[in-house]
Design a protein around this motif. Structure first.
Motif, mmCIF file in Angstrom:
data_model
loop_
_atom_site.group_PDB
_atom_site.id
_atom_site.type_symbol
_atom_site.label_atom_id
_atom_site.label_comp_id
_atom_site.label_asym_id
_atom_site.label_seq_id
_atom_site.Cartn_x
_atom_site.Cartn_y
_atom_site.Cartn_z
ATOM 1 N N UNK A 45 -14.945 -8.037 11.103
ATOM 2 C CA UNK A 45 -14.342 -6.784 10.643
ATOM 3 C C UNK A 45 -14.137 -5.831 11.807
ATOM 4 N N UNK A 46 -15.067 -5.839 12.763
ATOM 5 C CA UNK A 46 -14.945 -4.959 13.922
ATOM 6 C C UNK A 46 -14.672 -5.757 15.176
ATOM 7 N N UNK A 47 -13.704 -5.346 15.963
ATOM 8 C CA UNK A 47 -13.388 -6.064 17.186
ATOM 9 C C UNK A 47 -14.459 -5.854 18.232
ATOM 10 N N UNK A 48 -14.945 -4.627 18.391
ATOM 11 C CA UNK A 48 -15.919 -4.365 19.450
ATOM 12 C C UNK A 48 -17.229 -5.077 19.181
ATOM 13 N N UNK A 49 -17.627 -5.174 17.935
ATOM 14 C CA UNK A 49 -18.874 -5.858 17.608
ATOM 15 C C UNK A 49 -18.800 -7.349 17.832
ATOM 16 N N UNK A 50 -17.617 -7.915 17.876
ATOM 17 C CA UNK A 50 -17.469 -9.357 18.027
ATOM 18 C C UNK A 50 -17.562 -9.794 19.483
ATOM 19 N N UNK A 51 -17.579 -8.856 20.420
ATOM 20 C CA UNK A 51 -17.700 -9.128 21.844
ATOM 21 C C UNK A 51 -16.738 -10.205 22.319
ATOM 22 N N UNK A 52 -15.465 -9.937 22.158
ATOM 23 C CA UNK A 52 -14.483 -10.823 22.740
ATOM 24 C C UNK A 52 -13.834 -11.756 21.746
ATOM 25 N N UNK A 53 -14.375 -11.906 20.560
ATOM 26 C CA UNK A 53 -13.778 -12.823 19.598
ATOM 27 C C UNK A 53 -12.713 -12.113 18.789
ATOM 28 N N UNK A 55 -5.056 -29.163 11.168
ATOM 29 C CA UNK A 55 -5.238 -28.126 12.183
ATOM 30 C C UNK A 55 -6.405 -28.437 13.100
ATOM 31 N N UNK A 56 -6.338 -27.869 14.306
ATOM 32 C CA UNK A 56 -7.431 -27.894 15.279
ATOM 33 C C UNK A 56 -7.548 -26.502 15.870
ATOM 34 N N UNK A 57 -8.744 -25.932 15.838
ATOM 35 C CA UNK A 57 -8.974 -24.585 16.378
ATOM 36 C C UNK A 57 -10.129 -24.642 17.373
ATOM 37 N N UNK A 58 -9.898 -24.083 18.574
ATOM 38 C CA UNK A 58 -10.942 -24.026 19.592
ATOM 39 C C UNK A 58 -11.058 -22.597 20.100
ATOM 40 N N UNK A 59 -12.297 -22.119 20.231
ATOM 41 C CA UNK A 59 -12.551 -20.764 20.704
ATOM 42 C C UNK A 59 -13.393 -20.824 21.978
ATOM 43 N N UNK A 60 -12.964 -20.054 22.976
ATOM 44 C CA UNK A 60 -13.688 -19.976 24.248
ATOM 45 C C UNK A 60 -14.135 -18.542 24.489
ATOM 46 N N UNK A 61 -15.299 -18.378 25.095
ATOM 47 C CA UNK A 61 -15.761 -17.083 25.570
ATOM 48 C C UNK A 61 -16.140 -17.234 27.036
ATOM 49 N N UNK A 62 -15.451 -16.487 27.888
ATOM 50 C CA UNK A 62 -15.652 -16.592 29.334
ATOM 51 C C UNK A 62 -15.557 -18.041 29.818
ATOM 52 N N UNK A 63 -14.587 -18.757 29.287
ATOM 53 C CA UNK A 63 -14.315 -20.119 29.728
ATOM 54 C C UNK A 63 -15.159 -21.200 29.098
ATOM 55 N N UNK A 90 -18.258 -1.659 33.380
ATOM 56 C CA UNK A 90 -17.556 -2.373 34.428
ATOM 57 C C UNK A 90 -17.440 -3.866 34.208
ATOM 58 N N UNK A 91 -18.114 -4.378 33.183
ATOM 59 C CA UNK A 91 -18.049 -5.801 32.893
ATOM 60 C C UNK A 91 -16.915 -6.130 31.935
ATOM 61 N N UNK A 92 -16.506 -7.392 31.916
ATOM 62 C CA UNK A 92 -15.419 -7.833 31.054
ATOM 63 C C UNK A 92 -15.766 -9.161 30.401
ATOM 64 N N UNK A 93 -15.469 -9.276 29.113
ATOM 65 C CA UNK A 93 -15.622 -10.523 28.377
ATOM 66 C C UNK A 93 -14.232 -11.037 28.007
ATOM 67 N N UNK A 94 -13.972 -12.301 28.285
ATOM 68 C CA UNK A 94 -12.680 -12.890 27.976
ATOM 69 C C UNK A 94 -12.800 -13.851 26.804
ATOM 70 N N UNK A 95 -11.980 -13.618 25.797
ATOM 71 C CA UNK A 95 -11.924 -14.485 24.618
ATOM 72 C C UNK A 95 -10.605 -15.237 24.628
#
Length: 289
Positions: A4-12, A119-127, A97-102
């Protein structure tokens, strides 16, 4: 499940945005003039949207968001179905100053009759891979049967639609002048179906500057500046979470062109509002698989 919240999901930036693009990416192409009648032919394309923050709605652990969303559709009768590849990459600043990449990637195939979906779904966080799901859904005996990797088979409501069938129903509602369209959708971005209510406005000029959009295989692209587009606002309700109190888990507004391209995306999360600006389009030849 969608956060529901983008910031709480930390990159997802979970498939909410991908779902929304999928709903309008395969609409029927209309002729270039505003007065011409629609021609029933599918316009396949790849669209790129640049993502940025519009507003923060609450205090959280994210102070900046940027990214890109790419949606590609191919297929048609010559291909025995429709193929979709979608990707959403977002960079979230943590305020220190840090960054999380989703990075979320979704590939799918749907039969021409709308009765089968893979379907095929893959999720990455910081690679690093944080989630990977594949599945097969099909209509049999009036109900939809869902098989997902690592989960017990499920039977979904017979009203559930797959993306292409949903798209065509949405387009028909808009073309018929209906102000509301509602149906449950399963497209592989969530564990189960998502109930969607779309509010469709009167077609009018779309706020888009075609000079800022990179276009490949221009052909039909001139229609972006010569046809009207529908303003659409969609509310998403995850099963078992928000349907009881009527509060959507995600909302999105956009302009929907008759050829399936969208512009002026505005995505509403609990804590942040994101903009998605169309920056690139590549049109594929009919029947391109």
């Amino acid at each position: 499940m969608r956060q529901r919240g983008l910031t709480g999901s930390r990159g997802l930036l979970v498939g909410a945005a991908v779902v929304a693009i999928a709903l309008a990416a395969m609409l029927v192409w209309a002729a270039k003039t505003r007065s011409a009648a629609p021609a029933l032919a599918m316009q396949m394309h790849r669209a790129v949207y640049d993502l940025s923050i519009d507003a923060m709605k609450s205090m959280g652990d994210t102070d900046a968001v940027s990214g890109r969303m790419v949606v590609e559709w191919r297929g048609g009768p010559r291909c025995e179905g429709y193929i979709s590849d979608q990707r959403v990459v977002t960079n979230l600043g943590d305020g220190n100053g840090g960054t999380t990449t989703s990075d979320i990637r979704l590939s799918s195939w749907e039969s021409l009759d709308g009765n089968e979906f893979r379907f095929d779904r893959t999720e990455y966080t910081d690679g690093k891979v944080t989630a990977r799901v594949s599945g097969h859904a099909f209509r049999n005996g009036g109900h939809v049967h869902l098989e997902q990797q690592g989960k017990a088979p499920e039977t979904l409501s017979k009203e559930v639609l797959f993306p292409t069938a949903f798209n065509l129903a949405l387009l028909k509602a808009a073309a018929d002048g209906k102000g509301v369209f509602a149906a449950p959708l399963f497209d592989g971005t969530q564990d189960g179906p998502t109930a969607i209510t779309a509010f469709i406005g009167t077609a009018g000029d779309a706020p888009i500057d075609a000079r800022k959009v990179r276009i490949k295989n221009r052909g039909t692209a001139d229609a972006l500046s010569s046809v009207h587009a529908w303003p659409v606002h969609m509310s998403y309700f995850d099963k078992g979470n928000d349907e009881q109190d009527g509060t959507p888990s995600f909302e999105m507004g956009f302009r929907m062109f008759p050829n399936g391209v969208m512009s002026s995306l505005v995505m509403h999360y609990d804590d942040v509002v994101l903009n998605g600006e169309l920056s690139q389009i590549e049109y594929f030849k009919p029947g391109s698989c």
